[in-house]
Scaffold this motif. Structure first.
Motif, PDB file in Angstrom:
ATOM      1  N   ALA A  32      25.584  10.180 -41.782  1.00  0.00           N
ATOM      2  CA  ALA A  32      25.908   9.146 -40.801  1.00  0.00           C
ATOM      3  C   ALA A  32      25.816   9.698 -39.384  1.00  0.00           C
ATOM      4  O   ALA A  32      25.321   9.021 -38.490  1.00  0.00           O
ATOM      5  N   LEU A  33      26.293  10.907 -39.183  1.00  0.00           N
ATOM      6  CA  LEU A  33      26.241  11.501 -37.848  1.00  0.00           C
ATOM      7  C   LEU A  33      24.807  11.735 -37.416  1.00  0.00           C
ATOM      8  O   LEU A  33      24.398  11.347 -36.323  1.00  0.00           O
ATOM      9  N   VAL A  34      24.023  12.370 -38.252  1.00  0.00           N
ATOM     10  CA  VAL A  34      22.644  12.702 -37.896  1.00  0.00           C
ATOM     11  C   VAL A  34      21.824  11.443 -37.681  1.00  0.00           C
ATOM     12  O   VAL A  34      21.063  11.332 -36.731  1.00  0.00           O
ATOM     13  N   ASP A  35      21.986  10.467 -38.553  1.00  0.00           N
ATOM     14  CA  ASP A  35      21.200   9.247 -38.434  1.00  0.00           C
ATOM     15  C   ASP A  35      21.568   8.427 -37.207  1.00  0.00           C
ATOM     16  O   ASP A  35      20.782   7.602 -36.745  1.00  0.00           O
ATOM     17  N   SER A  36      22.764   8.643 -36.672  1.00  0.00           N
ATOM     18  CA  SER A  36      23.198   7.877 -35.506  1.00  0.00           C
ATOM     19  C   SER A  36      22.766   8.516 -34.189  1.00  0.00           C
ATOM     20  O   SER A  36      22.948   7.914 -33.130  1.00  0.00           O
ATOM     21  N   MET A  37      22.178   9.721 -34.238  1.00  0.00           N
ATOM     22  CA  MET A  37      21.783  10.405 -33.015  1.00  0.00           C
ATOM     23  C   MET A  37      20.590   9.716 -32.380  1.00  0.00           C
ATOM     24  O   MET A  37      19.665   9.265 -33.065  1.00  0.00           O
ATOM     25  N   GLU A  38      20.591   9.620 -31.044  1.00  0.00           N
ATOM     26  CA  GLU A  38      19.463   9.060 -30.318  1.00  0.00           C
ATOM     27  C   GLU A  38      18.330  10.069 -30.260  1.00  0.00           C
ATOM     28  O   GLU A  38      18.549  11.268 -30.393  1.00  0.00           O
ATOM     29  N   LEU A 181      23.706  -0.561 -14.690  1.00  0.00           N
ATOM     30  CA  LEU A 181      22.795  -0.669 -15.818  1.00  0.00           C
ATOM     31  C   LEU A 181      23.513  -1.200 -17.044  1.00  0.00           C
ATOM     32  O   LEU A 181      24.697  -0.913 -17.275  1.00  0.00           O
ATOM     33  N   SER A 182      22.786  -1.960 -17.853  1.00  0.00           N
ATOM     34  CA  SER A 182      23.350  -2.442 -19.116  1.00  0.00           C
ATOM     35  C   SER A 182      23.351  -1.318 -20.137  1.00  0.00           C
ATOM     36  O   SER A 182      22.727  -0.271 -19.938  1.00  0.00           O
ATOM     37  N   ALA A 183      24.040  -1.526 -21.254  1.00  0.00           N
ATOM     38  CA  ALA A 183      24.086  -0.514 -22.307  1.00  0.00           C
ATOM     39  C   ALA A 183      22.687  -0.222 -22.843  1.00  0.00           C
ATOM     40  O   ALA A 183      22.352   0.932 -23.143  1.00  0.00           O
ATOM     41  N   GLU A 184      21.858  -1.263 -22.947  1.00  0.00           N
ATOM     42  CA  GLU A 184      20.494  -1.076 -23.448  1.00  0.00           C
ATOM     43  C   GLU A 184      19.655  -0.260 -22.464  1.00  0.00           C
ATOM     44  O   GLU A 184      18.873   0.599 -22.860  1.00  0.00           O
ATOM     45  N   GLN A 185      19.823  -0.521 -21.173  1.00  0.00           N
ATOM     46  CA  GLN A 185      19.085   0.236 -20.160  1.00  0.00           C
ATOM     47  C   GLN A 185      19.505   1.696 -20.147  1.00  0.00           C
ATOM     48  O   GLN A 185      18.669   2.602 -20.023  1.00  0.00           O
ATOM     49  N   LYS A 186      20.794   1.953 -20.286  1.00  0.00           N
ATOM     50  CA  LYS A 186      21.270   3.331 -20.335  1.00  0.00           C
ATOM     51  C   LYS A 186      20.721   4.049 -21.560  1.00  0.00           C
ATOM     52  O   LYS A 186      20.358   5.230 -21.495  1.00  0.00           O
ATOM     53  N   ALA A 187      20.674   3.353 -22.683  1.00  0.00           N
ATOM     54  CA  ALA A 187      20.154   3.961 -23.910  1.00  0.00           C
ATOM     55  C   ALA A 187      18.682   4.334 -23.739  1.00  0.00           C
ATOM     56  O   ALA A 187      18.248   5.398 -24.185  1.00  0.00           O
ATOM     57  N   LYS A 191      17.116   8.142 -23.854  1.00  0.00           N
ATOM     58  CA  LYS A 191      15.994   8.490 -24.720  1.00  0.00           C
ATOM     59  C   LYS A 191      14.839   9.059 -23.910  1.00  0.00           C
ATOM     60  O   LYS A 191      14.185  10.033 -24.320  1.00  0.00           O
ATOM     61  N   ALA A 192      14.585   8.480 -22.727  1.00  0.00           N
ATOM     62  CA  ALA A 192      13.528   8.995 -21.861  1.00  0.00           C
ATOM     63  C   ALA A 192      13.841  10.414 -21.416  1.00  0.00           C
ATOM     64  O   ALA A 192      12.940  11.261 -21.329  1.00  0.00           O
ATOM     65  N   GLU A 193      15.114  10.686 -21.121  1.00  0.00           N
ATOM     66  CA  GLU A 193      15.496  12.030 -20.710  1.00  0.00           C
ATOM     67  C   GLU A 193      15.216  13.031 -21.824  1.00  0.00           C
ATOM     68  O   GLU A 193      14.695  14.130 -21.583  1.00  0.00           O
ATOM     69  N   LEU A 194      15.558  12.669 -23.058  1.00  0.00           N
ATOM     70  CA  LEU A 194      15.307  13.562 -24.183  1.00  0.00           C
ATOM     71  C   LEU A 194      13.807  13.846 -24.336  1.00  0.00           C
ATOM     72  O   LEU A 194      13.389  14.992 -24.497  1.00  0.00           O
ATOM     73  N   LYS A 195      13.007  12.783 -24.269  1.00  0.00           N
ATOM     74  CA  LYS A 195      11.565  12.962 -24.451  1.00  0.00           C
ATOM     75  C   LYS A 195      10.958  13.782 -23.323  1.00  0.00           C
ATOM     76  O   LYS A 195      10.131  14.673 -23.556  1.00  0.00           O
ATOM     77  N   ASN A 196      11.341  13.474 -22.092  1.00  0.00           N
ATOM     78  CA  ASN A 196      10.810  14.231 -20.961  1.00  0.00           C
ATOM     79  C   ASN A 196      11.252  15.686 -21.010  1.00  0.00           C
ATOM     80  O   ASN A 196      10.489  16.591 -20.650  1.00  0.00           O
ATOM     81  N   GLY A 197      12.481  15.919 -21.451  1.00  0.00           N
ATOM     82  CA  GLY A 197      12.971  17.289 -21.584  1.00  0.00           C
ATOM     83  C   GLY A 197      12.204  18.067 -22.633  1.00  0.00           C
ATOM     84  O   GLY A 197      11.881  19.244 -22.443  1.00  0.00           O
ATOM     85  N   ARG A 198      11.898  17.421 -23.752  1.00  0.00           N
ATOM     86  CA  ARG A 198      11.133  18.090 -24.806  1.00  0.00           C
ATOM     87  C   ARG A 198       9.741  18.453 -24.303  1.00  0.00           C
ATOM     88  O   ARG A 198       9.240  19.560 -24.549  1.00  0.00           O
ATOM     89  N   LEU A 199       9.107  17.508 -23.609  1.00  0.00           N
ATOM     90  CA  LEU A 199       7.779  17.789 -23.065  1.00  0.00           C
ATOM     91  C   LEU A 199       7.841  18.902 -22.023  1.00  0.00           C
ATOM     92  O   LEU A 199       6.958  19.771 -21.972  1.00  0.00           O
ATOM     93  N   ALA A 200       8.885  18.894 -21.194  1.00  0.00           N
ATOM     94  CA  ALA A 200       9.019  19.923 -20.161  1.00  0.00           C
ATOM     95  C   ALA A 200       9.236  21.299 -20.767  1.00  0.00           C
ATOM     96  O   ALA A 200       8.759  22.302 -20.220  1.00  0.00           O
ATOM     97  N   MET A 201       9.949  21.385 -21.898  1.00  0.00           N
ATOM     98  CA  MET A 201      10.131  22.678 -22.550  1.00  0.00           C
ATOM     99  C   MET A 201       8.794  23.235 -23.016  1.00  0.00           C
ATOM    100  O   MET A 201       8.507  24.433 -22.864  1.00  0.00           O
ATOM    101  N   ILE A 202       7.958  22.367 -23.566  1.00  0.00           N
ATOM    102  CA  ILE A 202       6.615  22.792 -23.951  1.00  0.00           C
ATOM    103  C   ILE A 202       5.813  23.174 -22.710  1.00  0.00           C
ATOM    104  O   ILE A 202       5.069  24.168 -22.699  1.00  0.00           O
TER     105      ILE A 202
END
Length: 224
Positions: A32-38, A181-187, A191-202
């Motif tokens: 449940a914890l892992v599946d709930s992660m963004e 921002l709404s909850a959906e906009q924050k989400a 998610k964009a921060e995570l993706k951009n961070g992953r790309l930046a690490m590469i």
């Protein structure tokens, strides 16, 4: 390299956990914890990715540590990537970094040599800020491994110096731009921060590899 390994093992990339017969309750909680992660997206087929089965061998606290590590290293990598590109383009601030040391002189030999050109006092200031931020993250209550939010630093956990510094002002977004921002906009932004961070690490690893092994990374010339 250790930073990258911990980030690549981050919980946003973990796969669903198969139930363990001897401990069904613990397994269900972990799933449940892992599946709930963004963080899942088109890159992972809309599923959590864990080819090494890391989620089956670690606790929920470790999962949260991985997420905090991913966020931290992603943010650092985004700053590092932008800084590296700016330095490679020979762009610098006007004026002096210290007495007799201009920003232009620090950047003159490219981003890879910039650290060596920073005066010793400047290096100590940079390291001190990093230490303070790290300490603030780990000292925040509740801790991100025990109910807190990984990567969230709103206020530093001390009162500061009267008349000099008041860290009760929010450390991040002090003007509350995200408040509207709404909850959906924050989400979506998280998610964009995570993706951009992953790309930046590469990206930053590619810059470093391309510098040390010329020609190993396509499109990177000697200025990197």
């Amino acid at each position: 390299m250790a930073m990258m390994l911990s980030s690549l093992a981050a919980p946003a990339l973990l796969a669903p956990v198969a139930p363990i017969a001897r401990a069904p309750a613990a397994a269900s909680a972990k799933m449940a914890l892992v599946d709930s992660m963004e963080g899942v997206g088109e890159e992972t087929g809309g599923q959590i990715w864990d080819p090494l089965g890391i989620s089956e061998a670690v606790s929920d606290e470790a999962v949260m540590w991985f997420r905090a590590s991913e966020l931290k290293h992603g943010r650092v990598a985004m700053l590092a990537s932008v800084g590296y590109l700016v330095g490679a383009a020979k762009i610098s601030f006007p004026g002096e970094l210290a007495k007799g040391v201009t920003f232009a002189s620090v950047a003159a030999n490219g981003p890879y040599q910039a650290w060596d050109a920073v005066p010793q006092a400047g290096k100590l200031q940079i390291l001190s800020i990093i230490l303070a931020l790290e300490w603030a993250t780990e000292a925040k209550k509740p801790h991100y491994m025990r109910g807190g939010v990984p990567g969230k630093i709103e206020q530093l956990p001390f009162d500061g110096i009267q008349g000099l510094w008041a860290p009760k002002i929010k450390f991040w977004d002090p003007l509350n731009f995200t408040g509207a921002l709404s909850a959906e906009q924050k989400a979506r932004k998280r998610k964009a921060e995570l993706k951009n961070g992953r790309l930046a690490m590469i990206g930053i690893i590619s810059f470093i590899t391309g510098h040390n092994l010329p020609g190993s990374v396509p499109a990177l010339d000697s200025s990197f």
